[in-house]
Design a protein around this motif. Structure first.
Motif, PDB file in Angstrom:
ATOM      1  N   GLY A  13      40.344  37.456  42.919  1.00  0.00           N
ATOM      2  CA  GLY A  13      40.743  36.323  42.085  1.00  0.00           C
ATOM      3  C   GLY A  13      40.174  36.418  40.685  1.00  0.00           C
ATOM      4  N   ALA A  14      40.056  37.642  40.179  1.00  0.00           N
ATOM      5  CA  ALA A  14      39.353  37.859  38.912  1.00  0.00           C
ATOM      6  C   ALA A  14      40.128  37.373  37.700  1.00  0.00           C
ATOM      7  N   ALA A  15      41.415  37.108  37.852  1.00  0.00           N
ATOM      8  CA  ALA A  15      42.212  36.653  36.713  1.00  0.00           C
ATOM      9  C   ALA A  15      41.972  35.185  36.384  1.00  0.00           C
ATOM     10  N   GLY A  16      41.374  34.442  37.289  1.00  0.00           N
ATOM     11  CA  GLY A  16      41.095  33.032  37.046  1.00  0.00           C
ATOM     12  C   GLY A  16      39.831  32.841  36.234  1.00  0.00           C
ATOM     13  N   GLY A  17      39.623  31.608  35.797  1.00  0.00           N
ATOM     14  CA  GLY A  17      38.461  31.306  34.968  1.00  0.00           C
ATOM     15  C   GLY A  17      37.145  31.571  35.664  1.00  0.00           C
ATOM     16  N   ILE A  18      37.005  31.096  36.891  1.00  0.00           N
ATOM     17  CA  ILE A  18      35.755  31.322  37.619  1.00  0.00           C
ATOM     18  C   ILE A  18      35.580  32.806  37.937  1.00  0.00           C
ATOM     19  N   GLY A  19      36.666  33.474  38.300  1.00  0.00           N
ATOM     20  CA  GLY A  19      36.576  34.905  38.579  1.00  0.00           C
ATOM     21  C   GLY A  19      36.098  35.689  37.371  1.00  0.00           C
ATOM     22  N   GLY A  20      36.618  35.338  36.192  1.00  0.00           N
ATOM     23  CA  GLY A  20      36.181  36.008  34.972  1.00  0.00           C
ATOM     24  C   GLY A  20      34.723  35.741  34.661  1.00  0.00           C
ATOM     25  N   ALA A  21      34.290  34.498  34.887  1.00  0.00           N
ATOM     26  CA  ALA A  21      32.891  34.145  34.644  1.00  0.00           C
ATOM     27  C   ALA A  21      31.974  34.901  35.599  1.00  0.00           C
ATOM     28  N   ILE A  22      32.396  35.052  36.843  1.00  0.00           N
ATOM     29  CA  ILE A  22      31.605  35.804  37.820  1.00  0.00           C
ATOM     30  C   ILE A  22      31.498  37.271  37.406  1.00  0.00           C
ATOM     31  N   ALA A  23      32.620  37.853  37.011  1.00  0.00           N
ATOM     32  CA  ALA A  23      32.611  39.259  36.597  1.00  0.00           C
ATOM     33  C   ALA A  23      31.692  39.464  35.395  1.00  0.00           C
ATOM     34  N   SER A  24      31.743  38.561  34.432  1.00  0.00           N
ATOM     35  CA  SER A  24      30.892  38.680  33.245  1.00  0.00           C
ATOM     36  C   SER A  24      29.416  38.581  33.609  1.00  0.00           C
ATOM     37  N   ALA A  25      29.087  37.647  34.493  1.00  0.00           N
ATOM     38  CA  ALA A  25      27.688  37.473  34.899  1.00  0.00           C
ATOM     39  C   ALA A  25      27.187  38.675  35.688  1.00  0.00           C
ATOM     40  N   LEU A  26      28.036  39.221  36.540  1.00  0.00           N
ATOM     41  CA  LEU A  26      27.638  40.404  37.296  1.00  0.00           C
ATOM     42  C   LEU A  26      27.457  41.607  36.372  1.00  0.00           C
TER      43      LEU A  26
END
Length: 257
Positions: A13-26
């Protein structure tokens, strides 16, 4: 297995807002990132953002409900950077139409269960099996994102969504009990009121709830706070807390009097 590579996280679900925020934090926490969503074209912007801060990432398109493509997808995810050390089950769909539980359709119910529960159960199974089959000196992690509305809260117009997420929440405990002995820690993250596409149609209602004191923090949550919570768990520093839930909800679960 080589141990000199950077840890790798797979984010659904990386295309969503939370998914993007998770990817950036990781990425900020030192992970290489495998991004996935059913449609990967929106991931170009996220990849550019990660590239700008020198985080390696790749995008793989995958429909989580496709049983026949699952093993090939997992194999590709592990091959991208030499392994997967963290799976983040973030993908999810909302109801097809908000409304009374008496009006819930089989199509909407089945869609929520198929994506939010069934698909994530079997993806976790496939990833866990492959993790177990590959030796590692690292603790591996599986982090599952659910919602504040699975316990103590009832979403009046989101019944099928909440029911599917409640099942997903319970599954975390089963995975934690089975996988701890394999060096894999499992956690649940429950976001509260976050400004995302899913809450866009209810902003005024939620604004009123926040103003009334329903959220002790008296504000909306920031999706970056969810990302940082996932990164904290993904680093494997809290292995004795496996199976636990981290509430990123501004205190919504409290009954304040």
């Amino acid at each position: 297995m080589a141990t000199d590579r950077r840890p790798v996280a797979l984010v659904t679900g990386a295309a969503g807002g939370i998914g993007g925020a998770i990817a950036s934090a990781l990425g900020a926490a030192g992970f290489d990132i495998v991004l996935t969503d059913r449609d990967i074209s929106p991931l170009d912007v996220l990849k550019e953002r990660l590239d700008a801060v020198e985080v390696r990432s790749t995008a793989i398109g995958y429909d989580l409900t496709d049983d026949h493509a699952r093993e090939n997808f997992v194999e590709a995810a592990f091959a991208a950077f030499g392994g997967v050390d963290c799976l983040v089950n973030n993908a999810g769909v909302s109801v097809m139409s908000r409304g009374d539980i008496l009006d819930v359709t089989p199509e909407s119910f089945d869609r929520c269960v198929a994506v939010n529960l069934r698909a994530q159960f079997f993806l976790t199974q496939a990833v866990a099996r492959r993790m177990i089959g590959r030796s590692s000196s690292r603790r591996r992690t599986i982090v599952t994102v659910t919602t504040v509305a699975v316990d103590h809260h009832v979403g009046r117009v989101l019944a099928e969504y909440c029911i599917s997420k409640a099942g997903l929440s319970h599954s975390v405990q089963h995975w934690a009990a089975r996988l701890d002995r394999e060096g894999i820690d499992c956690y649940e993250v429950r976001p509260g009121m976050m400004k995302t596409d899913m809450t866009a149609t209810t902003r005024e209602r939620y604004d009123a709830l926040i103003a009334s004191g329903f959220v002790p923090a008296a504000r909306w949550g920031d999706i970056g706070e969810v990302g940082r919570a996932v990164a904290l768990l993904a680093r494997g520093e809290l292995s004795y807390a496996t199976g636990q839930t981290l509430h990123i909800d501004g205190g919504m679960r409290f009954k304040v009097f």
